[in-house]
Scaffold this motif. Sequence first.
Motif, PDB file in Angstrom:
ATOM      1  N   ARG A 184       0.687  -1.350   0.147  1.00  0.00           N
ATOM      2  CA  ARG A 184       0.078   0.067   0.111  1.00  0.00           C
ATOM      3  C   ARG A 184       0.835   1.472  -0.012  1.00  0.00           C
ATOM      4  N   PHE A 185       2.148   1.247   0.483  1.00  0.00           N
ATOM      5  CA  PHE A 185       3.044   2.447   0.816  1.00  0.00           C
ATOM      6  C   PHE A 185       4.350   2.076  -0.028  1.00  0.00           C
ATOM      7  N   THR A 186       4.745   3.175  -0.766  1.00  0.00           N
ATOM      8  CA  THR A 186       5.866   3.018  -1.494  1.00  0.00           C
ATOM      9  C   THR A 186       6.748   4.362  -1.053  1.00  0.00           C
ATOM     10  N   ILE A 187       7.846   3.923  -0.856  1.00  0.00           N
ATOM     11  CA  ILE A 187       8.798   5.085  -0.343  1.00  0.00           C
ATOM     12  C   ILE A 187       9.792   5.286  -1.875  1.00  0.00           C
ATOM     13  N   SER A 188      10.062   6.628  -1.989  1.00  0.00           N
ATOM     14  CA  SER A 188      10.838   6.913  -2.983  1.00  0.00           C
ATOM     15  C   SER A 188      11.768   8.254  -2.820  1.00  0.00           C
ATOM     16  N   SER A 189      12.584   8.576  -3.661  1.00  0.00           N
ATOM     17  CA  SER A 189      13.409   9.812  -3.310  1.00  0.00           C
ATOM     18  C   SER A 189      13.735  10.562  -4.544  1.00  0.00           C
ATOM     19  N   ASP A 190      13.784  11.841  -4.370  1.00  0.00           N
ATOM     20  CA  ASP A 190      14.234  12.785  -5.628  1.00  0.00           C
ATOM     21  C   ASP A 190      15.593  13.355  -5.121  1.00  0.00           C
ATOM     22  N   ASN A 191      16.766  12.923  -5.438  1.00  0.00           N
ATOM     23  CA  ASN A 191      17.819  13.400  -4.991  1.00  0.00           C
ATOM     24  C   ASN A 191      18.082  14.835  -5.282  1.00  0.00           C
ATOM     25  N   ALA A 192      17.698  15.303  -6.465  1.00  0.00           N
ATOM     26  CA  ALA A 192      17.885  16.607  -6.981  1.00  0.00           C
ATOM     27  C   ALA A 192      17.159  17.473  -5.859  1.00  0.00           C
ATOM     28  N   LYS A 193      16.049  17.025  -5.421  1.00  0.00           N
ATOM     29  CA  LYS A 193      15.193  18.000  -4.379  1.00  0.00           C
ATOM     30  C   LYS A 193      15.721  17.664  -2.965  1.00  0.00           C
TER      31      LYS A 193
END
Length: 123
Positions: free
Chosen positions: A65-74
Amino acid sequence: QLQASGGGLVQPGGSLRLSCKASGFTLENLAIGWFRQAPGKEREGVSSISFRDGSIYYADSVRGRFTISSDNAKNTVYLQMNDLKSDDTAVYYCATDRYEMGSPLSPLNYDDWGQGTQVTVSS
């Protein structure tokens, strides 16, 4: 310093995306974890992501149900939460683990904590 945001009131089955903005350091050679604490309950690990080796972990209660992600530029880590349930109601926090030597979902292994953001799932 970490700043969590994105919480709010949502109906059961709804979605929210939390953001954890890091400042003063970059997302490398550490892990970022998401935790939550409901009234009268202990703080529990929800998900974590390692920027050292890319490992991702989820608590059984949120997997799928949950998904972790990242935006290294931000310099930001996200937690996409879908199909929310009343049991997901809690204050959500993000934190850093600079050593990654213990359980990736144990709050004891995390040091720098951001302020929490309230998530309320209710009809």
